[in-house]
Scaffold this active site. Structure first.
Site, PDB file in Angstrom:
ATOM      1  N   CYS A  66       0.883  -1.344   0.009  1.00 28.45           N
ATOM      2  CA  CYS A  66       0.041   0.079  -0.092  1.00 28.45           C
ATOM      3  C   CYS A  66       0.980   1.294   0.197  1.00 28.45           C
ATOM      4  CB  CYS A  66      -0.874  -0.096   1.117  1.00 28.45           C
ATOM      5  SG  CYS A  66      -0.281   0.414   2.921  1.00 28.45           S
ATOM      6  N   HIS A  67       0.545   2.242   0.562  1.00 29.09           N
ATOM      7  CA  HIS A  67       1.316   3.602   0.518  1.00 29.09           C
ATOM      8  C   HIS A  67       2.338   3.581   1.681  1.00 29.09           C
ATOM      9  CE1 HIS A  67       1.315   8.377   0.257  1.00 29.09           C
ATOM     10  NE2 HIS A  67       2.309   7.810  -0.230  1.00 29.09           N
TER      11      HIS A  67
END
Length: 108
Positions: A66-67
C-alpha cells in the site's frame, strides 16, 4: 509462520527470484496510476474480500503493498485468517520502496 511484514529489501530480492511471489497492491486506482511496482496486481483493499479466493492461491507466497504499510498489514492479517498463510506486507509501503529500492517511482 512467516513474519507478517517483510522489508522492502527482502521483498525486492523475492520479486527478482526465478519464482517470484504474487504482488498485490491494495491502494486505490488513482494511487496505483500515480506510482506502482511493475507486475503488481491492483486489488483495492475494498475488493480483497470478494476477489481473494478467485484471484489468489492460498498455497503461494503473496506480498501486499500500500502507501505506507498500514492497509497492506491489515489486508495481510485478513488474508492469513482466510488461509493465505504465506501473505506478507511490505513494511513502509511504496513510500519506503521508492526511498530504498527504486527512486524512479514517484512519491506522493
Amino acid at each position: 509462520m512467516l513474519n507478517p511484514e517483510i522489508t522492502p529489501k527482502d521483498a525486492a530480492a523475492l520479486l527478482a527470484s526465478p519464482n517470484p511471489p504474487v504482488l498485490i497492491d491494495v491502494r486505490e486506482k488513482w494511487e496505483f496510476d500515480t506510482a506502482h511496482i511493475e507486475n503488481a496486481l491492483l486489488m483495492p483493499m475494498g475488493d480483497v474480500p470478494s476477489r481473494a479466493h478467485q484471484d489468489l492461491d492460498e498455497d503461494e507466497p503473496i506480498l501486499v503493498l500500500c502507501h505506507h504499510g498500514a492497509r497492506s498489514l491489515n489486508v495481510t492479517m485478513w488474508l492469513r485468517q482466510q488461509g493465505f498463510s504465506q501473505a506478507q506486507s511490505i513494511a513502509g509501503g511504496i513510500e519506503s520502496w521508492s526511498r530504498q529500492i527504486d527512486p524512479t517511482i514517484p512519491r506522493y
